[in-house]
Design a protein around this motif. Structure first.
Motif, PDB file in Angstrom:
ATOM      1  N   LYS A 104      32.309  35.804  26.588  1.00 25.47           N
ATOM      2  CA  LYS A 104      33.157  36.807  27.234  1.00 25.47           C
ATOM      3  C   LYS A 104      33.324  36.516  28.719  1.00 25.47           C
ATOM      4  CE  LYS A 104      32.482  40.520  24.010  1.00 25.47           C
ATOM      5  NZ  LYS A 104      31.791  41.760  23.697  1.00 25.47           N
ATOM      6  N   VAL A 105      32.275  36.025  29.340  1.00 22.77           N
ATOM      7  CA  VAL A 105      32.398  35.680  30.754  1.00 22.77           C
ATOM      8  C   VAL A 105      33.337  34.480  30.914  1.00 22.77           C
ATOM      9  CG1 VAL A 105      31.137  34.730  32.716  1.00 22.77           C
ATOM     10  CG2 VAL A 105      30.198  36.657  31.438  1.00 22.77           C
ATOM     11  N   LEU A 106      33.184  33.506  30.025  1.00 18.21           N
ATOM     12  CA  LEU A 106      34.020  32.304  30.134  1.00 18.21           C
ATOM     13  C   LEU A 106      35.493  32.588  29.867  1.00 18.21           C
ATOM     14  CD1 LEU A 106      31.991  29.441  28.445  1.00 18.21           C
ATOM     15  CD2 LEU A 106      32.758  29.596  30.806  1.00 18.21           C
ATOM     16  N   THR A 107      35.775  33.624  29.071  1.00 19.14           N
ATOM     17  CA  THR A 107      37.167  33.873  28.717  1.00 19.14           C
ATOM     18  C   THR A 107      37.763  35.044  29.488  1.00 19.14           C
ATOM     19  OG1 THR A 107      36.407  35.220  26.885  1.00 19.14           O
ATOM     20  CG2 THR A 107      36.993  32.951  26.385  1.00 19.14           C
ATOM     21  N   PHE A 116      37.224  34.736  36.599  1.00 17.22           N
ATOM     22  CA  PHE A 116      38.333  35.311  35.836  1.00 17.22           C
ATOM     23  C   PHE A 116      38.182  36.816  35.771  1.00 17.22           C
ATOM     24  CE2 PHE A 116      37.459  31.208  33.478  1.00 17.22           C
ATOM     25  CZ  PHE A 116      38.379  30.484  34.211  1.00 17.22           C
ATOM     26  N   SER A 117      39.280  37.518  36.013  1.00 16.75           N
ATOM     27  CA  SER A 117      39.176  38.966  35.907  1.00 16.75           C
ATOM     28  C   SER A 117      39.865  39.482  34.656  1.00 16.75           C
ATOM     29  CB  SER A 117      39.754  39.642  37.146  1.00 16.75           C
ATOM     30  OG  SER A 117      41.068  39.170  37.363  1.00 16.75           O
ATOM     31  N   ARG A 118      40.645  38.645  34.010  1.00 12.54           N
ATOM     32  CA  ARG A 118      41.206  39.080  32.732  1.00 12.54           C
ATOM     33  C   ARG A 118      41.462  37.863  31.867  1.00 12.54           C
ATOM     34  NH1 ARG A 118      47.284  39.780  33.751  1.00 12.54           N
ATOM     35  NH2 ARG A 118      47.504  38.143  35.293  1.00 12.54           N
ATOM     36  N   PRO A 119      41.618  38.083  30.566  1.00  9.80           N
ATOM     37  CA  PRO A 119      41.731  36.958  29.641  1.00  9.80           C
ATOM     38  C   PRO A 119      42.856  35.983  29.999  1.00  9.80           C
ATOM     39  CG  PRO A 119      41.420  38.974  28.409  1.00  9.80           C
ATOM     40  CD  PRO A 119      41.548  39.359  29.840  1.00  9.80           C
ATOM     41  N   LEU A 120      43.964  36.511  30.525  1.00  8.20           N
ATOM     42  CA  LEU A 120      45.074  35.615  30.847  1.00  8.20           C
ATOM     43  C   LEU A 120      44.709  34.608  31.925  1.00  8.20           C
ATOM     44  CD1 LEU A 120      48.267  37.867  30.734  1.00  8.20           C
ATOM     45  CD2 LEU A 120      47.640  35.994  29.220  1.00  8.20           C
ATOM     46  N   ASP A 121      43.816  35.006  32.866  1.00  3.32           N
ATOM     47  CA  ASP A 121      43.396  34.074  33.907  1.00  3.32           C
ATOM     48  C   ASP A 121      42.698  32.875  33.294  1.00  3.32           C
ATOM     49  OD1 ASP A 121      44.344  35.908  35.624  1.00  3.32           O
ATOM     50  OD2 ASP A 121      42.385  36.668  36.278  1.00  3.32           O
ATOM     51  N   ALA A 122      41.804  33.167  32.355  1.00  2.00           N
ATOM     52  CA  ALA A 122      41.059  32.086  31.714  1.00  2.00           C
ATOM     53  C   ALA A 122      42.018  31.176  30.971  1.00  2.00           C
ATOM     54  CB  ALA A 122      40.020  32.659  30.754  1.00  2.00           C
ATOM     55  N   GLN A 123      42.987  31.803  30.314  1.00  2.00           N
ATOM     56  CA  GLN A 123      43.960  31.029  29.573  1.00  2.00           C
ATOM     57  C   GLN A 123      44.748  30.120  30.501  1.00  2.00           C
ATOM     58  OE1 GLN A 123      47.082  33.199  27.365  1.00  2.00           O
ATOM     59  NE2 GLN A 123      45.461  33.348  25.838  1.00  2.00           N
ATOM     60  N   ALA A 124      45.160  30.684  31.635  1.00  2.00           N
ATOM     61  CA  ALA A 124      45.942  29.898  32.585  1.00  2.00           C
ATOM     62  C   ALA A 124      45.127  28.731  33.115  1.00  2.00           C
ATOM     63  CB  ALA A 124      46.409  30.784  33.736  1.00  2.00           C
ATOM     64  N   ALA A 125      43.807  28.924  33.204  1.00  5.16           N
ATOM     65  CA  ALA A 125      42.949  27.856  33.701  1.00  5.16           C
ATOM     66  C   ALA A 125      42.658  26.827  32.617  1.00  5.16           C
ATOM     67  CB  ALA A 125      41.643  28.444  34.229  1.00  5.16           C
ATOM     68  N   GLY A 126      43.155  27.056  31.415  1.00  4.66           N
ATOM     69  CA  GLY A 126      42.989  26.052  30.373  1.00  4.66           C
ATOM     70  C   GLY A 126      41.807  26.291  29.456  1.00  4.66           C
ATOM     71  N   ILE A 127      41.305  27.522  29.412  1.00  6.20           N
ATOM     72  CA  ILE A 127      40.211  27.835  28.499  1.00  6.20           C
ATOM     73  C   ILE A 127      40.747  28.734  27.389  1.00  6.20           C
ATOM     74  CG2 ILE A 127      37.965  28.942  28.243  1.00  6.20           C
ATOM     75  CD1 ILE A 127      37.389  28.203  31.114  1.00  6.20           C
ATOM     76  N   GLY A 128      40.717  28.264  26.178  1.00  5.71           N
ATOM     77  CA  GLY A 128      41.262  29.033  25.064  1.00  5.71           C
ATOM     78  C   GLY A 128      40.179  29.383  24.053  1.00  5.71           C
TER      79      GLY A 128
END
Lengths: 379, 335, 511
Positions: free
Chosen positions: C46-49, C72-84
């Protein structure tokens, strides 16, 4: 099954305490837990300050309106002109609201509430017309017919798993046809004209017409006790009996109810039967108040049936009801109606007013709850 | 540990997703069945009335009075696509009809200005509905119950219980005209249906509505704002209700404030028979139109056979429940 | 892209879920993330995503030359950074086509209209990258679970995810489907992605992972260690540790001579169990162990009428019975079921505590058909004291309690109903260590009072601590039964062998 069994997140502490959004009225857009938790917190929420109770607000609003109306038009306090008819209206619409409340307790809806009332009123009328039945027999028949139709709705919902909205919508269409056909067949299309003995007294008398010596009763219509009995019975049923409480638990979480040994299917049937029974009572009361058992009974029930409980703090999500709040909700709408009538407002202003009151009341409710939560009610 | 984001987001999405999956599978078959029922019903009706309903005049009447039910059904379908309901559809149709008539009759506007103004009224009312739902987080059912009351009142406040007539002979002539035997109002309804279909099938915004309705959780993770979807759906619903109102104005030649009183429950019946689910994510424009047609056929049959009109409601009720049961049974079979 | 976490800390009220976790995800590796339940895997993911924000420590992205620290403060940030993240089917819109689901995050468009050709192209490109041949126009609803998962991976590739978190990916796949998934994972590795595999299955780890991180009690006890340097035994030791044996319970003796309180003879169910034999005696704790998905909860649910028993015999106190519903089990046979789905089934989150506890006994509490609130509150008070439930008052809502206290409420309603057989399913998942120990003592105490307890848990130390006997289930069959020696090393070794379908007998208990 595998997926089901792994649906609970394993590992990691579960500190989030917000309830799941079973009704999911709005797809959440990242507004965090507080908004959604408030939605599901029932009127019995722990530790909410007294001013967060919607009933308190209702009483205040009603009091202010009554003061306002009576100072603008002293006729508002006229017993014969206003107060007696007002009490009759409140009595009928409180029972209509309670009928909807019985379905809302499950998180269900009963869109056929008006038509169930119509069918029940027809049955009573038929008994009087064809069999010359005494007043009370017609009442019992109306209640039984209402309960049976309600149980039918509940049975269909349980057996098919189809949404209560759809089932009662279909039932509404069906009953609309049935009721009209029945009146065509048995009453020549319009209404039953025969009135059993006692009906007229029930319709127009108040307790002040009955005196023991020089002491007369209060100017309360004879119909009011019916609503009071319904209120007490519904309040007692949901508040104190095993069945009523189990219905609320089922409304709160059908899965947890099933896993706790509650016969969920039977409770759904019971709740809808109760809804039908109260609709039947409302139909009988309105027919009595109108003095005619006609096909138009119940046509105007649908919206008030939602207004009264929702204003009174009952949630659409199920699991929490307020019978007393429903009566207050019915009182509020009836007071507004009578008051604006006296002030010679047209029907249109009335509807606008009621709609705005509903939006404002509910919005304030939300604001109150959010404020209450900010003050640290939640752990 | 299979659902990491489970408890934090979109709880309840799973349930909705499952339901809409089954429906997605059975939707095409629902449309097929409805088409067959429509054709068969029409055939039987044509045969048993000795071809009476195939007469140009009768046929036109059948299609003319199909226009409003189609558009009203679509107005409800649009909000159902995101799992919402709009109880103000009928009242809004009436308000827009009254607004258009009043602008022409009282203010003397040409239909070219009055009708777009009425559409604007509908869209604004829809926007208010959607915004209230999103801002207050109150169930859409209740919000639109309240706005329905307000809109009903506004509808009456335009002209009381009075009737508008002769507001625009040209418009009414157009409303009763036909092209190649097809009434203009019907063609407008069909064009509207095609646009709605195109919106949901091809437009990015339409796909986003369906994504929000089908799986809010997935939609959110894909950068779609579910709030915006809700507002847009209500706005479009209001706009479509206004289109229905305009059709009433063009078709009937006289309108009063009671227009729309009997449209609310049918607005639910058409999409529900057409295979649209209340949980959102699935729409069927074709199914909704076919369902409206079938309901219309029941009406026509009643008129042709001289049956007690009360049977119509009974049959419609049975069709609603039957359609849902059939599609549910099939959905279970195929999943 | 390299992702490095150092000394991550995440604190929840009352518990440090992550307490200094290091993780080094290098491009071109398959990184297994292991740990017992409650070790902190969920929280770490959850922290990573971007679902949770870390309270301490750093996450850095990029290679040595150019790194950046991110929060990351929300899931989209993680996604934008390339973590899915890849969930099981959760992240797809069922009525949409494969192509559209893959492209949903940035639908190719022309003037507001979806460019369907471009959508298909993008989807085909992503699927080709995985060497998959799927019809891109097919609705996702028509796909198998395995295919949905592959579509989700393709979807993650569409946003150019360099890091893919696969969360228990094979839990509901057949062996063939799992093989195909492994092939995809290997391909992603060759292309330079990092694949993080969260799993309970050790064979899976040894089949495809290169590097392993083991979490225990919120700490990384093995941080990004090459798997080649470890044996299976080492990994098991790392996962379970020794710290857990500290709860010393007094020796218990169970009389197994009499009639079992609950006995299954050759039971088969509608969910696929065949020939299940199992007996629980009065005062005995029988553990039912197995991997997630082995079918333990499903067996119990069938037994209690939530699914159906299709063959064999169920005996309660020696009498053959048919149980149609939980109510039946409760009122006629005095069997209670503390469910694993605490939030969905265990408690009524929006109802107050008094009702949550009294729900099973209202018919008993009622006088003249009416239940008094005072009786309910007394009942709650009794169990508050007995189970040590921390609550602010009887009108508090169950949703306002912590997980551990909710679990106690869920247990209390069955104790209130005076059950003689109690099925306890994953009682301590997601509960902090201290509450967990209290819970263990409680379960033993209940057994000492004569209850027959069937304990389902995936937590091996818990099993070894509590159970008198351990039955192991694998793929809906009981693969063996062991008397618990309470000796952790030997028991865990034997149980794990049984879990993987091997015989336990070649390594006799050391105790």
């Amino acid at each position: 099954m595998n997926r089901k069994s792994t649906a609970t997140p394993r590992g990691g502490p579960e500190t989030d305490v917000q309830p799941p959004r079973l009704d999911a009225p709005v797809p959440d857009d990242g507004h965090g837990p507080e908004g959604t938790a408030a939605e599901r917190v029932g009127p019995r929420a722990a530790g909410l300050p007294w001013w967060a109770n919607p009933r308190v607000g209702l009483v205040v609003v009603i009091a202010v309106l009554v003061l306002g109306f009576s100072s603008a038009r002293p006729a508002f306090l006229d017993v014969e002109l206003t107060l007696v008819p007002l009490q009759r209206d409140i009595a009928v619409f409180a029972v209509v609201g309670l009928a909807q409340l019985a379905a809302l307790s499950l998180g269900h809806m009963n869109l056929a509430v008006g038509r169930m009332a119509a069918l029940a009123a027809f049955s009573a009328g038929l008994c009087y017309d064809r069999f010359g039945a005494p007043l009370v027999v017609g009442l019992v028949v109306a209640l039984v017919v209402g309960a049976l139709v309600g149980a039918l709705a509940g049975g269909i919902i349980t057996a098919t798993g189809v949404n209560s909205f759809v089932v009662t919508l279909a039932l509404d269409f069906g009953l609309l046809g049935v009721v009209a056909l029945l009146y065509d067949r048995f009453a020549g299309g319009v209404a039953f004209s025969v009135r059993p003995p006692g009906l007229d007294a029930l319709r127009s008398d108040t307790f002040s017409d009955y005196c023991a010596g020089s002491v007369c009763g209060p100017p309360v219509p004879l119909l009011v006790p019916f609503a009071l009995v319904a209120l007490l019975a519904v309040g007692l049923f949901f508040g104190r009996t095993r069945q009523g409480r189990e219905i609320l638990m089922t409304g709160s979480s059908p899965r947890a109810a099933r896993a706790s040994g509650i016969p969920v299917g039977r409770r759904i049937v019971t709740a809808h039967a109760l809804s039908g029974l109260l609709a039947g009572l409302a139909g009988f009361m309105l027919a009595t108040a109108n003095g005619a058992f006609s096909a138009s009974i119940g046509e105007s029930f649908l919206l008030p049936s939602f207004l009264a409980p929702v204003l009174g703090g009952t949630l659409l999500a199920g699991g929490a009801v307020s019978a007393f709040g429903t009566v207050l909700g019915a009182t509020l709408t009836s007071v507004i109606q009578k008051g604006l009538n006296l002030l010679q407002f047209e029907a249109d202003a009335l509807q606008i007013f009621i709609g705005v009151v509903l939006v404002v009341a509910l919005s304030l409710d939300r604001i109150r709850q959010v404020l209450a939560e900010r003050r640290g009610v939640r752990p | 540990m299979s659902t990491v984001l489970d408890e934090d987001m979109g709880a309840g999405a799973g349930q909705g997703a499952g339901a809409s999956r089954r429906t997605a599978l059975s939707l095409h078959r629902t449309e097929l069945v409805l088409a067959l029922v429509a054709v068969a019903g029409f055939g039987v009706l044509a045969a048993t009335t000795g071809g009476n309903i195939l007469q140009p005049g009768t046929m036109q009447a059948v299609l003319q009075f199909l226009a409003v039910p189609i558009v009203v059904g679509l107005a409800q379908m649009v909000v159902l696509s995101v799992g919402q309901m709009n109880l103000s559809v009928g009242a809004l149709t009436g308000l827009c009809a009254m607004a258009a008539a009043s602008l022409m009759a009282d203010s003397g506007l040409t239909p070219w200005l009055a009708l777009p103004a009425a559409l604007l009224v509908g869209a604004l009312a829809g926007l208010v509905n959607g915004t209230l739902v999103v801002l207050t987080r109150i169930n859409g059912f209740i919000v639109t119950l309240a706005t329905m009351s307000v809109i009903s009142g506004l509808r009456f406040s335009i002209n009381g219980t009075g009737t508008y007539q002769d507001y625009s002979p040209g418009l009414v002539r157009l409303g009763r005209a036909d092209v190649l035997g097809l009434p203009v109002v019907f063609l407008v309804a069909v064009a509207t249906a095609v646009l709605v279909w195109f919106f949901f099938a091809r437009c990015v915004a339409g796909r986003m509505l369906l994504a929000s309705g089908g799986n809010p959780f997935a939609a959110r993770l894909s950068g779609i704002s579910n709030d915006r979807s809700v507002v847009l759906a209500h706005l479009l619903s209001g706009l479509l209700a206004a289109v229905a109102g305009v059709l009433v104005v063009a078709l009937s030649g006289s309108v009063n404030a009671s227009v729309g009183d009997d449209l609310l429950l049918p607005s639910f019946a058409a999409p529900i028979i057409g295979g649209v689910v209340l949980t959102g994510g699935v729409v069927s424009v074709l199914g909704t139109c076919l369902a409206a047609f079938i309901v219309r056929l029941v009406d026509v049959a009643q008129a042709q056979y001289g049956i007690n009109p009360r049977w119509v409601d009974l049959v419609v009720g049975a069709v609603v429940l039957g359609a849902v049961l059939v599609s549910q049974r099939r959905g279970k079979g195929s999943s | 892209m390299r992702v490095r976490c150092s000394q991550l800390v995440k604190v929840f009220p009352g518990v440090r879920a992550l307490d200094g976790v290091d993780l080094d995800l290098r491009p071109g590796t398959v990184h297994a993330l292991l740990g017992e339940n409650g070790a902190g895997k969920s929280t770490l993911i959850k922290v990573l995503t971007g679902v949770h924000r870390a309270d301490g420590g750093t996450v850095t992205l990029g290679e040595d030359g150019e790194t950046r620290t991110v929060a990351f403060s929300r899931p989209l940030d993680a996604q934008a950074a390339g973590i899915g993240v890849v969930h099981q089917e959760r992240n797809l819109v069922p009525s949409f086509s494969v192509a559209e689901n893959i492209a949903l995050q940035a639908l190719p468009r022309r003037a507001g209209v979806v460019d369907r050709a471009a959508v298909r192209d993008l989807a085909r490109r992503c699927l080709a990258q995985l060497d998959l041949d799927l019809d891109v126009d097919q609705p996702v609803a028509e796909l198998s679970v395995a295919h949905m998962q592959l579509v989700e991976i393709a979807k993650a590739l569409a946003t150019d995810s360099q890091v893919l978190l696969l969360d228990e990916p094979t839990a509901s796949l057949t062996a063939d489907e799992a093989d195909r998934l492994y092939a995809v994972v290997r391909r992603l590795r060759e292309q330079g992605h990092v694949v993080v595999l969260v799993t309970h299955k050790l064979e899976e780890v040894f089949a495809i992972a290169d590097v392993v991180t083991v979490l225990r009690d919120g700490r990384s006890v093995a941080g990004s260690v090459p798997l080649a340097t470890l044996t299976r035994g080492d990994v098991v030791d790392l996962m379970v540790g020794r710290a857990h044996t500290e709860l010393e319970l007094s020796e218990r003796s169970v009389d197994r001579a009499g009639t079992p309180a609950l006995e299954l003879r050759g039971v088969s169910t509608s969910v696929g169990h065949r020939g299940i034999d199992l007996a629980v005696h009065r005062g005995e704790i029988v553990g039912l162990y197995g991997l997630v998905g082995a079918g333990r909860s499903e067996l119990v649910r069938a037994l209690l009428g939530l699914d159906s028993v299709t063959g064999g015999e169920v005996l309660v106190d020696g009498d053959a019975v048919t149980i149609r519903s939980v109510g039946d089990a409760l009122r006629r046979h005095r069997i209670g079921y503390v469910t694993e789905n605490r939030k969905e089934e265990g408690v009524f989150l929006t109802q107050n505590l008094a009702r949550n506890v009294a729900v099973t006994v209202w018919d008993r509490l009622a006088r003249f058909g009416l239940v008094r609130d005072r009786d309910e509150k007394d009942l709650l008070a009794t169990y508050r004291d007995r189970l040590g439930i921390r609550l602010s008052g009887p009108d508090q809502l169950a949703g306002q309690l912590s997980g551990g206290n909710q679990q106690k409420i869920s247990l209390a309603k069955w104790l209130a109903a005076d059950c003689s057989v109690l099925v306890v399913d994953e009682p301590t998942v997601g509960i902090d260590v201290r509450t967990k120990a209290a819970f263990h003592e409680l379960i033993v105490e209940l057994a000492d009072q004569g209850l027959a307890i069937l304990l389902i848990t995936s937590d091996l130390p818990e099993m070894v601590t509590l159970a008198d006997r351990v039955a192991v289930m694998h793929e809906r069959r009981i693969t063996g039964e062991l008397l618990n020696s309470h000796h952790y090393t030997s028991m865990s070794a034997q149980v794990i062998r049984l879990v993987h379908g091997e015989s336990a007998v070649d390594d006799p208990p050391a105790a």
